[in-house]
Design an enzyme around this catalytic site. Sequence first.
Site, short mmCIF file in Angstrom:
data_model
loop_
_atom_site.label_atom_id
_atom_site.label_comp_id
_atom_site.label_asym_id
_atom_site.label_seq_id
_atom_site.Cartn_x
_atom_site.Cartn_y
_atom_site.Cartn_z
N ILE A 19 0.84 -1.20 0.00
CA ILE A 19 0.00 0.00 0.00
C ILE A 19 0.88 1.25 0.00
CG2 ILE A 19 -1.70 1.32 1.36
CD1 ILE A 19 -2.96 -1.29 2.16
N GLY B 160 4.66 4.15 2.63
CA GLY B 160 4.09 2.91 2.10
C GLY B 160 4.33 1.78 3.08
N LYS B 161 3.72 0.66 2.88
CA LYS B 161 3.97 -0.51 3.72
C LYS B 161 3.47 -1.74 2.99
CE LYS B 161 5.58 -1.23 7.97
NZ LYS B 161 6.50 -0.40 8.77
N GLY B 162 4.04 -2.89 3.33
CA GLY B 162 3.57 -4.14 2.73
C GLY B 162 3.56 -5.23 3.75
N ASP C 236 10.64 -5.06 8.36
CA ASP C 236 9.73 -4.76 9.47
C ASP C 236 9.58 -6.07 10.24
OD1 ASP C 236 7.82 -2.61 10.62
OD2 ASP C 236 6.50 -4.31 10.43
#
Length: 419
Positions: free
Chosen positions: A59, A104-106, A145
Amino acid sequence: MGQYNPYDNVLKVVKEAADILGYSDSDIEAIKYPERELKVAIPVRMDDGTTHVFEGYRIQHSTSRGPAKGGIRFHPAVNLDEVKALAAWMTFKCAVVNIPYGGGKGGVVCDPNKLSENELRAITRRFTAAIAPLIGPEQDIPAPDVGTNAAVMGWMMDTYSMLKGHCVHGVVTGKPIELGGALGRNEATGRGVMFTTKNILRKLGLDSNGATAAIQGMGNVGSITAKLLYKEGMKIVAVSDVSGGIYHQDGLNIPAILEYLSKDRRNLLEDYNEDGMIRISNEELLELDVKVLVPAALENQINASNADRIKADIIVEAANGPIAAEADETLNAKGIIVVPDILANAGGVVVSYFEWVQNIQSVSWTEETVNEKLKNIMDPAFDAVWNIAEQQHTTLRTGAYLIAVKRVVDAKKARAIWP
Ligand code: NAD
């Protein structure tokens, strides 16, 4: 108590800051929605010959201030609202420390502790291929992460480079040093938490030497924080991981714990022992009477159900979103000072930025240079948040969002809406 949704937490604090800043609803309308949300299916041939399809997300919350930036989480509890919130927190984190990125991050729904290295690599490669149209050094740059590390970043970089047909160092940060990883990146988040903890103690006129601390989570962030706070002379009386916690009233032997955990990524504290320690639960750790509590695991650890039992004087949010919005009010009323995640754990993304800058220029800085540059960003960012919170008679969280929301909204306004 309603269903916990971390994205609602983000929207609440953004609105609060926008109101103080005098922004209209229209000014902040666009930052309420992530720019892009991608959901992917990741088929993997498991070691036993069966095929399993994992679910993954990437995202991009905002690219107003620069490429999207943010980690990849491998954890069984990953879900769309969590990734959306983590992506938005990245937008405001990069803004509060003023580095030229959006957020953003996934994530992939999986349990790395139950996967072999082959399975983990297969998930990583297929996930990278699935999100490849969105990522790239100028578009969106993943990093480690929860549940991912330098090795996973190395596989991501290799997969992306194979698809492109040439070596692309800058597509991820937190890589192995041999692939252009930055010296100091592995320790950067914990180092930033240490700088922040020292800063808040100093502002409150307290001595870090001998001050007690409890740390929830002994992964990358928690373990490095423990190591550096211990080095600074603080007494770490409790630490925990997913298997539970340990407590020693005179202070735990942090070097021995770190040595034990580093021997095998699957080692857990439930099998660690030292003289005089007792076992406690994660819930008990959070409720200890310590000077500094450092939640460094997952979101929503302090919420309406336990906020009134928290006894720490200061909470430094090393994890993202460890305190739910409704708990913030209770903690504030009790006079507990909270240093917010978007400031306290920004050290990781700051050194990720340094890594990306070095990759683009094909240069490498010494670890000493990296650590010094990190301090030169973290300390003034802390002072700026402290000062604005004082001026506005508000919390450090609202102070951090006043700075961050202003930078994001002003960038958006300066670009105007396309077309
Ligand atoms: P990690 O996977 O290295 O470690 C996570 C730790 O939390 C492990 O010790 C695990 O056992 C523990 N844990 C997992 N579930 C738990 C539970 N239910 N109760 C208690 N402990 C539990 O992850 P990390 O990279 O150290 O990330 C920790 C937090 O810091 C996350 O919120 C992450 O988003 C945030 N963060 C990480 C970075 C980074 O650079 N890695 C940067 C900024 C913020």
